[in-house]
Scaffold this motif. Structure first.
Motif, PDB file in Angstrom:
ATOM      1  N   ALA A  81       0.826  -1.209   0.000  1.00  0.00           N
ATOM      2  CA  ALA A  81       0.000   0.000   0.000  1.00  0.00           C
ATOM      3  C   ALA A  81       0.859   1.256   0.000  1.00  0.00           C
ATOM      4  O   ALA A  81       0.473   2.289  -0.569  1.00  0.00           O
ATOM      5  CB  ALA A  81      -0.941  -0.002   1.205  1.00  0.00           C
ATOM      6  N   ASP A  82       2.027   1.182   0.621  1.00  0.00           N
ATOM      7  CA  ASP A  82       2.915   2.353   0.685  1.00  0.00           C
ATOM      8  C   ASP A  82       3.775   2.497  -0.556  1.00  0.00           C
ATOM      9  O   ASP A  82       4.500   3.474  -0.685  1.00  0.00           O
ATOM     10  CB  ASP A  82       3.822   2.247   1.914  1.00  0.00           C
ATOM     11  CG  ASP A  82       3.034   2.374   3.214  1.00  0.00           C
ATOM     12  OD1 ASP A  82       2.029   3.115   3.226  1.00  0.00           O
ATOM     13  OD2 ASP A  82       3.419   1.723   4.203  1.00  0.00           O
ATOM     14  N   ARG A  83       3.691   1.555  -1.463  1.00  0.00           N
ATOM     15  CA  ARG A  83       4.502   1.619  -2.685  1.00  0.00           C
ATOM     16  C   ARG A  83       3.711   2.120  -3.887  1.00  0.00           C
ATOM     17  O   ARG A  83       4.258   2.212  -4.990  1.00  0.00           O
ATOM     18  CB  ARG A  83       5.082   0.236  -2.995  1.00  0.00           C
ATOM     19  CG  ARG A  83       5.978  -0.317  -1.896  1.00  0.00           C
ATOM     20  CD  ARG A  83       6.504  -1.680  -2.270  1.00  0.00           C
ATOM     21  NE  ARG A  83       7.258  -1.616  -3.525  1.00  0.00           N
ATOM     22  CZ  ARG A  83       7.494  -2.665  -4.293  1.00  0.00           C
ATOM     23  NH1 ARG A  83       7.006  -3.864  -3.958  1.00  0.00           N
ATOM     24  NH2 ARG A  83       8.198  -2.549  -5.404  1.00  0.00           N
ATOM     25  N   VAL A  84       2.434   2.409  -3.679  1.00  0.00           N
ATOM     26  CA  VAL A  84       1.590   2.883  -4.777  1.00  0.00           C
ATOM     27  C   VAL A  84       0.912   4.184  -4.376  1.00  0.00           C
ATOM     28  O   VAL A  84       0.919   4.565  -3.203  1.00  0.00           O
ATOM     29  CB  VAL A  84       0.529   1.831  -5.161  1.00  0.00           C
ATOM     30  CG1 VAL A  84       1.188   0.499  -5.518  1.00  0.00           C
ATOM     31  CG2 VAL A  84      -0.483   1.633  -4.044  1.00  0.00           C
ATOM     32  N   VAL A  85       0.337   4.847  -5.356  1.00  0.00           N
ATOM     33  CA  VAL A  85      -0.470   6.042  -5.103  1.00  0.00           C
ATOM     34  C   VAL A  85      -1.935   5.658  -5.270  1.00  0.00           C
ATOM     35  O   VAL A  85      -2.344   5.199  -6.341  1.00  0.00           O
ATOM     36  CB  VAL A  85      -0.099   7.176  -6.079  1.00  0.00           C
ATOM     37  CG1 VAL A  85      -1.044   8.357  -5.907  1.00  0.00           C
ATOM     38  CG2 VAL A  85       1.341   7.621  -5.852  1.00  0.00           C
ATOM     39  N   ALA A  86      -2.724   5.788  -4.223  1.00  0.00           N
ATOM     40  CA  ALA A  86      -4.151   5.475  -4.286  1.00  0.00           C
ATOM     41  C   ALA A  86      -4.933   6.772  -4.527  1.00  0.00           C
ATOM     42  O   ALA A  86      -4.739   7.758  -3.810  1.00  0.00           O
ATOM     43  CB  ALA A  86      -4.612   4.816  -2.994  1.00  0.00           C
ATOM     44  N   VAL A  87      -5.781   6.774  -5.553  1.00  0.00           N
ATOM     45  CA  VAL A  87      -6.623   7.927  -5.844  1.00  0.00           C
ATOM     46  C   VAL A  87      -8.076   7.486  -5.816  1.00  0.00           C
ATOM     47  O   VAL A  87      -8.393   6.312  -6.017  1.00  0.00           O
ATOM     48  CB  VAL A  87      -6.285   8.556  -7.219  1.00  0.00           C
ATOM     49  CG1 VAL A  87      -4.829   9.001  -7.266  1.00  0.00           C
ATOM     50  CG2 VAL A  87      -6.583   7.586  -8.359  1.00  0.00           C
ATOM     51  N   THR A  88      -8.961   8.423  -5.570  1.00  0.00           N
ATOM     52  CA  THR A  88     -10.392   8.116  -5.588  1.00  0.00           C
ATOM     53  C   THR A  88     -10.864   8.008  -7.033  1.00  0.00           C
ATOM     54  O   THR A  88     -10.666   8.919  -7.829  1.00  0.00           O
ATOM     55  CB  THR A  88     -11.188   9.202  -4.864  1.00  0.00           C
ATOM     56  OG1 THR A  88     -10.730   9.288  -3.512  1.00  0.00           O
ATOM     57  CG2 THR A  88     -12.686   8.882  -4.878  1.00  0.00           C
ATOM     58  N   GLY A  89     -11.458   6.870  -7.358  1.00  0.00           N
ATOM     59  CA  GLY A  89     -11.944   6.645  -8.715  1.00  0.00           C
ATOM     60  C   GLY A  89     -13.283   7.308  -8.964  1.00  0.00           C
ATOM     61  O   GLY A  89     -13.836   8.007  -8.107  1.00  0.00           O
ATOM     62  N   GLY A  90     -13.815   7.088 -10.160  1.00  0.00           N
ATOM     63  CA  GLY A  90     -15.088   7.686 -10.548  1.00  0.00           C
ATOM     64  C   GLY A  90     -16.221   6.691 -10.494  1.00  0.00           C
ATOM     65  O   GLY A  90     -16.084   5.573  -9.985  1.00  0.00           O
ATOM     66  N   THR A  91     -17.349   7.084 -11.055  1.00  0.00           N
ATOM     67  CA  THR A  91     -18.534   6.219 -11.048  1.00  0.00           C
ATOM     68  C   THR A  91     -18.515   5.202 -12.173  1.00  0.00           C
ATOM     69  O   THR A  91     -19.381   4.330 -12.233  1.00  0.00           O
ATOM     70  CB  THR A  91     -19.801   7.076 -11.158  1.00  0.00           C
ATOM     71  OG1 THR A  91     -19.725   7.879 -12.348  1.00  0.00           O
ATOM     72  CG2 THR A  91     -19.953   7.989  -9.950  1.00  0.00           C
ATOM     73  N   SER A  92     -17.547   5.306 -13.078  1.00  0.00           N
ATOM     74  CA  SER A  92     -17.410   4.339 -14.168  1.00  0.00           C
ATOM     75  C   SER A  92     -15.941   3.976 -14.317  1.00  0.00           C
ATOM     76  O   SER A  92     -15.047   4.690 -13.827  1.00  0.00           O
ATOM     77  CB  SER A  92     -17.911   4.930 -15.490  1.00  0.00           C
ATOM     78  OG  SER A  92     -17.067   5.997 -15.916  1.00  0.00           O
ATOM     79  N   ARG A  93     -15.702   2.866 -14.983  1.00  0.00           N
ATOM     80  CA  ARG A  93     -14.322   2.469 -15.228  1.00  0.00           C
ATOM     81  C   ARG A  93     -13.596   3.550 -16.011  1.00  0.00           C
ATOM     82  O   ARG A  93     -12.449   3.893 -15.714  1.00  0.00           O
ATOM     83  CB  ARG A  93     -14.285   1.146 -16.001  1.00  0.00           C
ATOM     84  CG  ARG A  93     -12.869   0.651 -16.270  1.00  0.00           C
ATOM     85  CD  ARG A  93     -12.842  -0.499 -17.262  1.00  0.00           C
ATOM     86  NE  ARG A  93     -11.484  -1.042 -17.399  1.00  0.00           N
ATOM     87  CZ  ARG A  93     -10.532  -0.499 -18.137  1.00  0.00           C
ATOM     88  NH1 ARG A  93     -10.776   0.630 -18.809  1.00  0.00           N
ATOM     89  NH2 ARG A  93      -9.327  -1.049 -18.210  1.00  0.00           N
ATOM     90  N   GLN A  94     -14.259   4.070 -17.028  1.00  0.00           N
ATOM     91  CA  GLN A  94     -13.652   5.091 -17.871  1.00  0.00           C
ATOM     92  C   GLN A  94     -13.210   6.303 -17.044  1.00  0.00           C
ATOM     93  O   GLN A  94     -12.109   6.829 -17.214  1.00  0.00           O
ATOM     94  CB  GLN A  94     -14.638   5.516 -18.955  1.00  0.00           C
ATOM     95  CG  GLN A  94     -14.094   6.552 -19.927  1.00  0.00           C
ATOM     96  CD  GLN A  94     -15.110   6.913 -20.994  1.00  0.00           C
ATOM     97  OE1 GLN A  94     -15.926   6.079 -21.401  1.00  0.00           O
ATOM     98  NE2 GLN A  94     -15.092   8.160 -21.456  1.00  0.00           N
ATOM     99  N   GLU A  95     -14.063   6.746 -16.129  1.00  0.00           N
ATOM    100  CA  GLU A  95     -13.733   7.911 -15.319  1.00  0.00           C
ATOM    101  C   GLU A  95     -12.602   7.590 -14.332  1.00  0.00           C
ATOM    102  O   GLU A  95     -11.743   8.437 -14.063  1.00  0.00           O
ATOM    103  CB  GLU A  95     -14.970   8.392 -14.571  1.00  0.00           C
ATOM    104  CG  GLU A  95     -14.756   9.614 -13.681  1.00  0.00           C
ATOM    105  CD  GLU A  95     -14.368  10.878 -14.444  1.00  0.00           C
ATOM    106  OE1 GLU A  95     -14.100  11.896 -13.790  1.00  0.00           O
ATOM    107  OE2 GLU A  95     -14.316  10.851 -15.705  1.00  0.00           O
TER     108      GLU A  95
END
Length: 406
Positions: A81-95
Motif C-alpha cells: 500500500a505504501d509503494r503505490v499512489v491510491a486515488v479516488t476513482g469515478g462512477t465508471s471504469r472510464q472515469e
C-alpha cells in the motif's frame, strides 16, 4: 487525490494505472467487492499489485479505488500500500482511468499500462509483450483469438445468424499507450460527455490512436462472477507452493592508495594504505548493498548513490546498507542471512571479524548467527595478489511475504 512524486517518475520506467473502484456486483457482495475477496489466502488486488510491483520495467503505480475503500485497500495491499499512489476513482471504469492518468500528469511517464484489478493472473511475459509494442503514437492490446462459434440473437431469443469469428479477438488488460496521447483522448471524451467506452483501446480507436494486438494469455482471466472467484481460489489453493525466498549477490573492488587505514564491513583497520573511492570505499558493504538490492529488483548501489553526487563524498557506507535494508523491509522482506567474502593479501581480517559481525548485526537488524564474514587471499595472483586492491563478494537471502507457485 495526490499526484505521483517526482522521485517516483524520475526514471524512464513504465507507469501503471490499476482500476479498482468498481463494486463487482456480479461476483456477489457477501464478501465485499471482488477485488478484495480472497483467493489462495490473499486478496485478488494483492496478487495484481504484486505482478506489477515485482516487474523490473515498472515504475510508478496508481490505483483508482472507491471513496469508501481506503481502509479496505490498505488491509488488502499490506506492505505494498505504501509503494503505490491510491486515488479516488469515478462512477465508471472510464472515469476511474482518467483520474488515475491525471495523478501521473505532473511527472508524466513516457508510457503507461492500464489494468483491471480483477485480473490477478497477469504474468511478466504478458507485461513484457505489451510494453514492447507501445510506440510514440501507438498503443498495445493483449488479446486472444475468439475460439467459440458466435451467434447473433433475435429479439425473440432465437438464432438470427452465425457471426464469422475470422479476425475477432477477446480483449484483455493491461493495455499500453504512450502517456500523453491516451490522456488527451480520455480528457476529450470526458469534455464531450462520451462515457460509453468499455475499454481504453476503444477510446484510442475513437481518438485515431493505432493499437497493435499482441498475444494475450489464456491464464489472464478477468474475475467477474462468484464462480470465477471460487475457481481462482481453488486453482491457487491446490497448486504446490513454496516460500518466496530470494537470493541476491554483489561484487565490488577498490584500489589501494596512500593512507593509514582501510574500512571493511564498517570497521576501521590500521594499514599502511587506504582504499580509493568516492565514499569511504568499504568494499564489503558496497557488495552487500548490491546483494540486498538484488533481492527486490531495486537496481544497484550506483542507482541510489551515484558517485557523481558530491553529497556522498567520504560518506560512511553503512548509509548505503541501511538504505537497502529499508527498501527490503518496505516490501515486507525479512533478511535471513548475509555472507561476505573479503579477498585480499592484507590487512588481516580475522582479528576484526567479531567487530565486523557486530556492526553488520546493527545495520541489518538480524542476529549475529545469521551473518558470515570470511576472508581469503588470491594466492599472489592478479591485482589482489599484487596487493593493488581488495575485492569482496556478498550474498544475501531475504524471505518475502506470500509464496510462489511451483
Amino acid at each position: 487525490m495526490r499526484d505521483v512524486s517526482e522521485k517516483q517518475a524520475a526514471d524512464d520506467k513504465v507507469a501503471v494505472v490499476i482500476v479498482a473502484a468498481g463494486r463487482g456486483a456480479r461476483a456477489g457482495q457477501a464478501n465485499g467487492p471482488k477485488q478484495y475477496q480472497q483467493i489462495g489466502g490473499g486478496a485478488v488486488i494483492a496478487r495484481t499489485l504484486d505482478a506489477f510491483l515485482t516487474h523490473p520495467k515498472i515504475g510508478p503505480v496508481v490505483v483508482a479505488i472507491h471513496a469508501d475503500d481506503g481502509a479496505l485497500f490498505r488491509r488488502a495491499a499490506g506492505a505494498n500500500a505504501d509503494r503505490v499512489v491510491a486515488v479516488t476513482g469515478g462512477t465508471s471504469r472510464q472515469e476511474s482511468v482518467r483520474l488515475g492518468l491525471l495523478a501521473l500528469r505532473s511527472n508524466a511517464p513516457g508510457r503507461v499500462l492500464i489494468h483491471d484489478a480483477a485480473r490477478p493472473f497477469v504474468d511478466a511475459e504478458l507485461i513484457d509483450r505489451t510494453i514492447a509494442a507501445i510506440g510514440e503514437r501507438q498503443g498495445a492490446l493483449p488479446a486472444l483469438p475468439v475460439a467459440d462459434t458466435l451467434k447473433r440473437e433475435t429479439a425473440e431469443g432465437m438464432i438470427g445468424e452465425t457471426v464469422s469469428r475470422a479476425g475477432l479477438h477477446a480483449a484483455q488488460t493491461p493495455q499500453g499507450f504512450p502517456f500523453w496521447p491516451i490522456l488527451a483522448a480520455h480528457e476529450k471524451a470526458h469534455h464531450l460527455g462520451k462515457a460509453d467506452f468499455t475499454d481504453d483501446a476503444a477510446i484510442a480507436e475513437w481518438a485515431h490512436i493505432p493499437v497493435k494486438i499482441v498475444p494475450g494469455s489464456p491464464d489472464n482471466v478477468k474475475l467477474t462472477w462468484a464462480r470465477d472467484i471460487a475457481m481462482a481460489d481453488q486453482r491457487l489453493s491446490s497448486a504446490p507452493r513454496f516460500p518466496d525466498i530470494r537470493t541476491g549477490n554483489g561484487y565490488d573492488v577498490h584500489a589501494f592508495v596512500p593512507g593509514d587505514h582501510v574500512t571493511l564491513c564498517g570497521v576501521a583497520i590500521p594499514h599502511d594504505r587506504k582504499l580509493s573511492g568516492h565514499s569511504d570505499a568499504d568494499v564489503g558493504l558496497h557488495a552487500l548493498t548490491d546483494a540486498l538490492l538484488a533481492t527486490c529488483g531495486a537496481g544497484d548501489i550506483g542507482t541510489h548513490f551515484p558517485p557523481s553526487d558530491p553529497q556522498w563524498k567520504g560518506a560512511a557506507s553503512r548509509i548505503f546498507v541501511e538504505h537497502a535494508v529499508k527498501l527490503v523491509r518496505a516490501r515486507g522482506g525479512r533478511i535471513a542471512n548475509a555472507d561476505i567474502t573479503l579477498i585480499c593479501e592484507a590487512p588481516r581480517v580475522g582479528p576484526h571479524r567479531e567487530a565486523m559481525t557486530e556492526a553488520l548485526s546493527a545495520m541489518l537488524r538480524i542476529s549475529r548467527d545469521r551473518i558470515s564474514i570470511k576472508a581469503t587471499t588470491n594466492e599472489k595472483l592478479g591485482f589482489v595478489g599484487r596487493e593493488e586492491g581488495i575485492a569482496a563478494i556478498a550474498t544475501a537471502s531475504v524471505v518475502f511475504p506470500g509464496d510462489v507457485p511451483e
